[in-house]
Each structure stands twice: as structure tokens, then as C-alpha cells.
Motif scaffolding. Structure first.
Motif, short mmCIF file in Angstrom:
data_model
loop_
_atom_site.label_atom_id
_atom_site.label_comp_id
_atom_site.label_asym_id
_atom_site.label_seq_id
_atom_site.Cartn_x
_atom_site.Cartn_y
_atom_site.Cartn_z
N ASN A 22 2.95 -1.27 -6.95
CA ASN A 22 2.09 -2.34 -7.43
C ASN A 22 0.60 -2.17 -7.16
O ASN A 22 -0.22 -2.80 -7.83
CB ASN A 22 2.56 -3.68 -6.83
CG ASN A 22 3.91 -4.08 -7.34
OD1 ASN A 22 4.05 -4.49 -8.47
ND2 ASN A 22 4.94 -3.91 -6.51
N TRP A 53 6.77 -1.18 -2.27
CA TRP A 53 6.11 -2.21 -3.08
C TRP A 53 4.64 -1.84 -3.32
O TRP A 53 4.14 -1.94 -4.44
CB TRP A 53 6.20 -3.58 -2.40
CG TRP A 53 5.67 -4.67 -3.26
CD1 TRP A 53 6.36 -5.44 -4.14
CD2 TRP A 53 4.30 -5.12 -3.34
NE1 TRP A 53 5.51 -6.33 -4.77
CE2 TRP A 53 4.24 -6.15 -4.29
CE3 TRP A 53 3.13 -4.74 -2.70
CZ2 TRP A 53 3.06 -6.81 -4.62
CZ3 TRP A 53 1.94 -5.39 -3.03
CH2 TRP A 53 1.92 -6.42 -3.98
N GLY A 108 10.35 -0.99 2.64
CA GLY A 108 10.25 -1.81 1.42
C GLY A 108 8.80 -2.15 1.08
O GLY A 108 8.42 -2.19 -0.09
#
Length: 150
Positions: free
Chosen positions: A18, A14, A10
Motif C-alpha cells: 500500500n 501491508w 503482516g
């Protein structure tokens, strides 16, 4: 470690969504000699080898360390060393020492400060037993002076 790597999936996603939102290019400078082109009367230089072009980010180091080194034949400092780091996905190739990094596209058209600059990889990309992003130390290449000389 397999459990930790699964748990970090995860985090990797991310970071990709981002942080690695610009397009970077990593190239190895050509080492072959130029070839004379009789049609143009000029030398044709070989193309650089593109190792990677894709998602990434270039950031100044947290320390923003600037150091200066005098040239071998001059008693004064000619150039500063600017510390940056390249972030690339784990599946991108590991940039070798002396590869050249450029930012070829930015996610926000108002943030064009990195376009037109280049950096040299100081070392191969860092590696660790647990990773979520590849980090490669960079040194910004000095821009030519107004007279065209580096």
C-alpha cells in the motif's frame, strides 16, 4: 524480539502493498574522470552506479521544514533545504550518505509531480531494533534556473 518481528510480518506486507507502490532508483554518482572520445570529439562521463531500483516511496516530511542557508561567498540566501524521506523495503540496500534518489515510475499516471526531481541522501538509511520499512532522510536537489545555471 523474535515474537514481535513475527507479529510485524503482516505490517511489513501491508506497507509493501500500500505504500511502496512507486519505483525509485538509488545511485552513487560516478567519481572517475571523464575520458576523451576521439570519435565524437567530446568527453565521455562514466555512468553512475545503480545501487537499487525497485519498490519505494518519496514523501515530504510531516513537518515540511524549510530552512535556508546562505552561500559561503554571498551575503544572501541562494538555496532552500527541503526535507523529504525515502521509504524502501527492508531487504533493499541501505542507501549511503550522498547517494542520489529519483522516482522513475509512479503508480498513478495523474501523480507525476515527483518525476524529474532528485534528492540527496542526507544520512545512511535509518536503522532500529524493530523495523517495518527503511526510512532514509532526503534533501531535494534544487532545479536549475531558467538560464541553465544551478
Amino acid at each position: 524480539m523474535a515474537g514481535l518481528d513475527r507479529a510485524l510480518t503482516g505490517v511489513v506486507a501491508w506497507i509493501g502493498a500500500n505504500l511502496l507502490i512507486d519505483t525509485v532508483r538509488i545511485t552513487l554518482p560516478a567519481t572517475d574522470d571523464p575520458v576523451f572520445n576521439p570519435d565524437t570529439g567530446e568527453l565521455d562521463y562514466p555512468d553512475d552506479q545503480v545501487l537499487y531500483e525497485g519498490d519505494g516511496a518519496v514523501q515530504g516530511s510531516s513537518a515540511q521544514e524549510l530552512s535556508a542557508t546562505p552561500g559561503a561567498l554571498t551575503p544572501w540566501v541562494q538555496e532552500t533545504t527541503s526535507r523529504y524521506r525515502l521509504l524502501t523495503p527492508l531487504d533493499a540496500p541501505i542507501p549511503p550518505k550522498d547517494a542520489i534518489v529519483t522516482v522513475v515510475a509512479v503508480h498513478d499516471p495523474t501523480r507525476t509531480g515527483l518525476l524529474g526531481r532528485s534528492w540527496t541522501c542526507q544520512d545512511p538509511g535509518r536503522a532500529g531494533t524493530v523495523e517495518v520499512v527503511r526510512i532514509t532522510p532526503l534533501d531535494q536537489n534544487q532545479a536549475p534556473t531558467a538560464g541553465g545555471a544551478p
